[in-house]
Design a protein around this motif. Structure first.
Motif, PDB file in Angstrom:
ATOM      1  N   ASP A  52       0.848  -1.196   0.000  1.00 44.67           N
ATOM      2  CA  ASP A  52       0.000   0.000   0.000  1.00 44.67           C
ATOM      3  C   ASP A  52       0.879   1.241   0.000  1.00 44.67           C
ATOM      4  O   ASP A  52       1.538   1.547   0.991  1.00 44.67           O
ATOM      5  CB  ASP A  52      -0.921  -0.028   1.229  1.00 44.67           C
ATOM      6  CG  ASP A  52      -2.066   0.971   1.112  1.00 44.67           C
ATOM      7  OD1 ASP A  52      -1.992   1.859   0.242  1.00 44.67           O
ATOM      8  OD2 ASP A  52      -3.024   0.861   1.896  1.00 44.67           O
ATOM      9  N   LEU A  53       0.865   1.962  -1.117  1.00 51.32           N
ATOM     10  CA  LEU A  53       1.710   3.145  -1.240  1.00 51.32           C
ATOM     11  C   LEU A  53       0.851   4.415  -1.309  1.00 51.32           C
ATOM     12  O   LEU A  53       1.318   5.460  -1.739  1.00 51.32           O
ATOM     13  CB  LEU A  53       2.593   3.010  -2.490  1.00 51.32           C
ATOM     14  CG  LEU A  53       4.000   3.606  -2.437  1.00 51.32           C
ATOM     15  CD1 LEU A  53       4.793   3.117  -1.229  1.00 51.32           C
ATOM     16  CD2 LEU A  53       4.766   3.297  -3.716  1.00 51.32           C
ATOM     17  N   ASP A  54      -0.404   4.296  -0.902  1.00 48.02           N
ATOM     18  CA  ASP A  54      -1.297   5.460  -0.879  1.00 48.02           C
ATOM     19  C   ASP A  54      -1.507   5.874   0.574  1.00 48.02           C
ATOM     20  O   ASP A  54      -1.919   5.040   1.392  1.00 48.02           O
ATOM     21  CB  ASP A  54      -2.638   5.084  -1.532  1.00 48.02           C
ATOM     22  CG  ASP A  54      -3.574   6.284  -1.654  1.00 48.02           C
ATOM     23  OD1 ASP A  54      -3.329   7.326  -1.001  1.00 48.02           O
ATOM     24  OD2 ASP A  54      -4.565   6.177  -2.394  1.00 48.02           O
ATOM     25  N   PRO A  55      -1.217   7.156   0.914  1.00 44.72           N
ATOM     26  CA  PRO A  55      -1.404   7.606   2.291  1.00 44.72           C
ATOM     27  C   PRO A  55      -2.827   7.369   2.808  1.00 44.72           C
ATOM     28  O   PRO A  55      -3.039   7.243   4.028  1.00 44.72           O
ATOM     29  CB  PRO A  55      -1.115   9.114   2.224  1.00 44.72           C
ATOM     30  CG  PRO A  55      -0.336   9.320   0.975  1.00 44.72           C
ATOM     31  CD  PRO A  55      -0.703   8.217   0.028  1.00 44.72           C
ATOM     32  N   GLN A  56      -3.800   7.297   1.899  1.00 45.61           N
ATOM     33  CA  GLN A  56      -5.187   7.028   2.326  1.00 45.61           C
ATOM     34  C   GLN A  56      -5.326   5.653   2.970  1.00 45.61           C
ATOM     35  O   GLN A  56      -6.243   5.419   3.745  1.00 45.61           O
ATOM     36  CB  GLN A  56      -6.138   7.090   1.124  1.00 45.61           C
ATOM     37  CG  GLN A  56      -6.238   8.454   0.464  1.00 45.61           C
ATOM     38  CD  GLN A  56      -6.856   9.493   1.384  1.00 45.61           C
ATOM     39  OE1 GLN A  56      -7.720   9.188   2.182  1.00 45.61           O
ATOM     40  NE2 GLN A  56      -6.375  10.722   1.282  1.00 45.61           N
ATOM     41  N   GLY A  57      -4.471   4.729   2.583  1.00 48.57           N
ATOM     42  CA  GLY A  57      -4.499   3.406   3.194  1.00 48.57           C
ATOM     43  C   GLY A  57      -5.754   2.593   2.920  1.00 48.57           C
ATOM     44  O   GLY A  57      -6.100   1.684   3.675  1.00 48.57           O
TER      45      GLY A  57
END
Ligand code: ADP
Ligand code: MG
Length: 280
Positions: A52-57
């Motif tokens: 997971d490389l999206d800060p939103q998670g």
């Protein structure tokens, strides 16, 4: 590059493939595809890590990973504070692992601004993956869920990947966004990662009753030809309900059209790589 001196050897027989799920538009199905393609690949015998490389998670949440299980996240891995193996947690799906993210990732771009390896940090990290006796032992697919932007995180994903898989929503401006993404892929290929290829383009949220959907499909297939998977992911309410239960749609409702489409997509993906299905 930075292969840790004591990293254990990787002896798994299945080759490792790293696929970045990228599209700078939000809401096109990147995260949904990371979760459900990952689950479908695991169901047919692959050992899969969703990174997971999206800060939103959202990929972490959709796979049922709560805050307590994110003490070590991809942020710590990207800053070098922790090895990847420490961030990896199991999911309720056998053979499906996740390296979760947190909002901390939002600050990464600034923190790495003056690091000489800022664009290929992830590549160095993934060079060590799969060592025997580590939490990533035997991993055969890494699916990187990118944020909705062509920022440093996405550049890191493209620099680390063997291939990019583009989820494209069946809507009017689809092709416009695609051209911009393809230019970025080309730039990363020439500056950072010559082996980067396009695994394919998957049309998402297809609605057969909508004439515009059909027109978009025809245009995208005309423009990208064979790169577009035959499988299209239909708009399906079960797909959108599943994340709030912390489950992939394949566990939430295996029989629904969305789950079945992701299973077909998984077999197209491995077919394109000339892989023999693993014995599950
Ligand atoms: P991205 O990661 O590209 O921002 P998401 O995968 O989070 O996009 O999808 C955006 C929204 O659309 C989410 O609420 C998701 O549940 C929903 N969605 C994604 N794919 C489908 C589908 N096939 N049918 C219905 N809803 C979907
Ligand atoms: Mg997302």
């Amino acid at each position: 590059m930075t292969s840790a001196p004591h990293s254990p050897a990787r002896t798994s027989e299945r080759p490792l493939r790293i696929i970045a799920l990228a599209n700078q538009k939000g809401g096109v199905g990147k995260t949904t595809t990371a979760i459900n393609l990952g689950t479908a690949l695991a169901a047919i015998g692959e050992r899969v890590l969703v990174l997971d490389l999206d800060p939103q998670g959202n990929a972490s949440t959709g796979l049922g990973i709560d805050r307590r299980q994110r003490r070590v996240s991809t942020y710590h891995v990207m800053t070098g504070e922790a090895p990847l193996a420490d961030a990896v947690v199991a999911t309720s799906v056998p053979r499906l692992l996740v390296a979760p993210s947190t909002m901390d990732l939002l600050g990464l771009e600034l923190e790495l601004a003056s690091a000489p390896d800022r664009s290929h940090r992830l590549r160095g990290i993934l060079a060590d993956i799969g060592g025997d006796g580590t939490s990533t032992e035997g991993v055969s697919y890494v699916l990187i869920d990118c944020p909705p932007s062509l920022n440093l995180l996405t550049i890191n994903a493209l620099a680390a990947a063997d291939a990019v898989l583009v989820p494209l929503q069946c809507e009017f401006f689809a092709l416009e966004g695609l051209s911009q993404l393809l230019r970025t892929v080309e730039q990363v290929r020439s500056a950072l990662n010559p082996r980067l290829s396009i695994q394919g383009i998957v049309l998402t949220m297809f609605d057969p009753r909508n004439n515009l959907s059909a027109q978009v499909v025809a245009d995208v297939r005309g423009f990208m030809g064979e790169k577009v998977y035959e499988t299209m992911i239909p708009r399906n309410v079960r797909v959108s309900e599943a994340p709030s239960h912390g489950k992939p749609v394949l566990l939430y409702d295996l029989k629904c059209a969305g789950a079945q489409a992701y299973l077909r997509l998984a077999s197209e993906v491995i077919q394109r790589e000339g892989r023999v299905p693993a014995a599950a």
